[in-house]
Design a protein around this motif. Structure first.
Motif, mmCIF file in Angstrom:
data_model
loop_
_atom_site.group_PDB
_atom_site.id
_atom_site.type_symbol
_atom_site.label_atom_id
_atom_site.label_comp_id
_atom_site.label_asym_id
_atom_site.label_seq_id
_atom_site.Cartn_x
_atom_site.Cartn_y
_atom_site.Cartn_z
ATOM 1 N N SER A 77 0.852 -1.184 0.000
ATOM 2 C CA SER A 77 0.000 0.000 0.000
ATOM 3 C C SER A 77 0.886 1.231 0.000
ATOM 4 C CB SER A 77 -0.932 0.014 1.213
ATOM 5 O OG SER A 77 -1.677 1.222 1.254
ATOM 6 N N ASP A 114 -2.077 0.904 -5.985
ATOM 7 C CA ASP A 114 -1.771 -0.261 -5.143
ATOM 8 C C ASP A 114 -2.100 -1.562 -5.877
ATOM 9 O OD1 ASP A 114 -0.955 1.377 -3.127
ATOM 10 O OD2 ASP A 114 -2.807 1.256 -1.969
ATOM 11 N N SER A 115 -3.248 -1.584 -6.529
ATOM 12 C CA SER A 115 -3.644 -2.792 -7.255
ATOM 13 C C SER A 115 -2.673 -3.110 -8.381
ATOM 14 C CB SER A 115 -5.059 -2.606 -7.807
ATOM 15 O OG SER A 115 -5.455 -3.737 -8.542
ATOM 16 N N GLU A 170 -8.033 9.174 -3.482
ATOM 17 C CA GLU A 170 -8.152 7.845 -2.898
ATOM 18 C C GLU A 170 -8.345 6.786 -3.978
ATOM 19 O OE1 GLU A 170 -7.715 7.066 0.285
ATOM 20 O OE2 GLU A 170 -7.182 9.174 0.577
ATOM 21 N N ASP A 171 -9.136 7.114 -4.999
ATOM 22 C CA ASP A 171 -9.316 6.175 -6.112
ATOM 23 C C ASP A 171 -7.994 5.919 -6.828
ATOM 24 O OD1 ASP A 171 -12.006 6.069 -5.539
ATOM 25 O OD2 ASP A 171 -12.520 7.667 -6.976
ATOM 26 N N ASP A 202 -5.740 3.687 -4.667
ATOM 27 C CA ASP A 202 -6.211 2.303 -4.686
ATOM 28 C C ASP A 202 -5.840 1.622 -6.000
ATOM 29 O OD1 ASP A 202 -7.283 2.538 -2.171
ATOM 30 O OD2 ASP A 202 -9.299 3.048 -2.879
ATOM 31 N N ALA A 238 -10.456 -4.849 -6.047
ATOM 32 C CA ALA A 238 -9.852 -3.632 -6.576
ATOM 33 C C ALA A 238 -9.455 -3.811 -8.028
ATOM 34 C CB ALA A 238 -8.633 -3.249 -5.731
ATOM 35 N N SER A 268 -8.275 -7.181 -2.659
ATOM 36 C CA SER A 268 -7.402 -6.785 -3.752
ATOM 37 C C SER A 268 -7.985 -7.209 -5.082
ATOM 38 C CB SER A 268 -6.022 -7.416 -3.582
ATOM 39 O OG SER A 268 -5.482 -7.083 -2.334
#
Length: 315
Positions: free
Chosen positions: A83, A126-127, A119-120, A123, A290, A287
């Motif tokens: 993350s 991270d994915s 935030e999107d 995310d 995501a 995950s």
């Protein structure tokens, strides 16, 4: 600890070299004479004593493979739970700038919609890291934990031994040509097939038994590895000795060596994109969700970009 991988290769080279030296000392005539005078029978000398010389190298390799398997599992776990929010910054004042750049990048490559929030974007980033770096790591280490070219370096000493045999045969003519050819085939088979097969199964067993106590796991893996390695060595060497005395066994020797090479090529076949081994340690359901969200937002962003460039759009 990426620096541990060179230690695995160097220790493997040292242990194989040690095993080869013990074989050479064991093969000296005066050693056999001393052991015979000590009451050791010929059957023990020829059938039972030489496998025991591989025990130290086998169990050292087993311990190293377990540590390397544990390191790989930790690396995969860290990649699966990566993350950007938990990443350490040298200066916390830079975190805002980095996250803003990631947001701009995510919108630019259509990872998220243009109207998406920070935030999107984080995310989606991270994915992407969890998916792509995990695939890259799996393809780099391969199916067996150690790439084939590094395993060849561990057993390269057998090729030098074959060169010594050939040079001795040419200089002193004490070794028949057929025996020299068979010895060369044997050494090449050890380097390109028997050694890599042994290392591959040693690592795979160590990886599967990570949950067991280290002493118990190392003992079980060491016994299985010892059986595989000594069994293949004994089979190939027996065929080499028979082929050196009777050329009719040469076809059997070549067939066995070819079969081992085919098995090696299968075991060390590369990992392709989409192969289950690329995702050996699956990411948790969150995950995966995501990832699905990422694909859907990408489609939405692409459709949105088409609308932005349509003639009816005022912009």
């Amino acid at each position: 600890r990426p620096v541990f991988f060179p230690q695995v290769v160097l220790w493997g080279m040292a242990m194989v070299g040690f095993s080869r030296i013990t074989f050479e000392i064991y093969g000296l005539d005066f050693v056999h004479q001393r052991l015979s005078h000590a009451g050791v029978s010929a059957s023990v000398l020829n059938d039972w004593l030489w496998p025991l010389m591989t025990v130290p190298s086998i169990f050292v390799m087993t311990a190293m493979m377990r540590r390397w398997a544990e390191d790989q599992k930790k690396t995969r776990d860290r990649l699966s739970s990566f993350s950007i929010r938990n990443a350490t910054c040298l200066s916390e004042d830079d975190r805002h700038v980095i996250e803003r750049n990631i947001t701009v990048y995510a919108k630019h490559v259509c990872m998220i919609e243009y109207s998406g929030t920070r935030e999107d974007a984080l995310d989606a980033f991270d994915s992407m890291i969890r998916r792509e770096l995990r695939r890259f790591f799996s393809r780099r280490v391969g199916r067996t934990g150690i790439p084939y070219r590094y395993v060849l370096m561990m057993y390269i000493v057998y090729l030098f031994y074959a060169l010594d045999v050939c040079a001795s045969s040419m200089l002193h003519r004490r070794i028949p040509p057929m025996e020299m050819v068979c010895t060369t085939i044997y050494c090449a088979t050890v380097v390109f097939a028997i050694g890599p097969i042994t290392v591959a199964y040693c690592f795979k067993l160590s990886h599967r038994l990570i949950g067991l106590h280290s002493l118990l796991a190392n003992t079980l893996v060491g016994i299985v590895t010892f059986a595989i390695y000594c069994g293949l060595l004994a089979l190939t060497w027996e065929l080499c000795e028979r082929a050196a005395c009777n050329p009719q066994f040469l076809a059997a020797l070549l067939g066995t060596c070819t079969a081992l090479l085919i098995l090696t090529s299968f075991v060390y076949r590369p990992i392709e994109i989409g192969d289950p081994h690329c995702c050996e340690n699956p990411i948790d359901s969150e995950s995966d969700g995501a990832d699905n969200n990422e694909s859907s937002t990408t489609e939405n962003s692409e459709s949105g970009s088409d609308l932005d460039h349509s003639p009816d759009n005022p912009e």
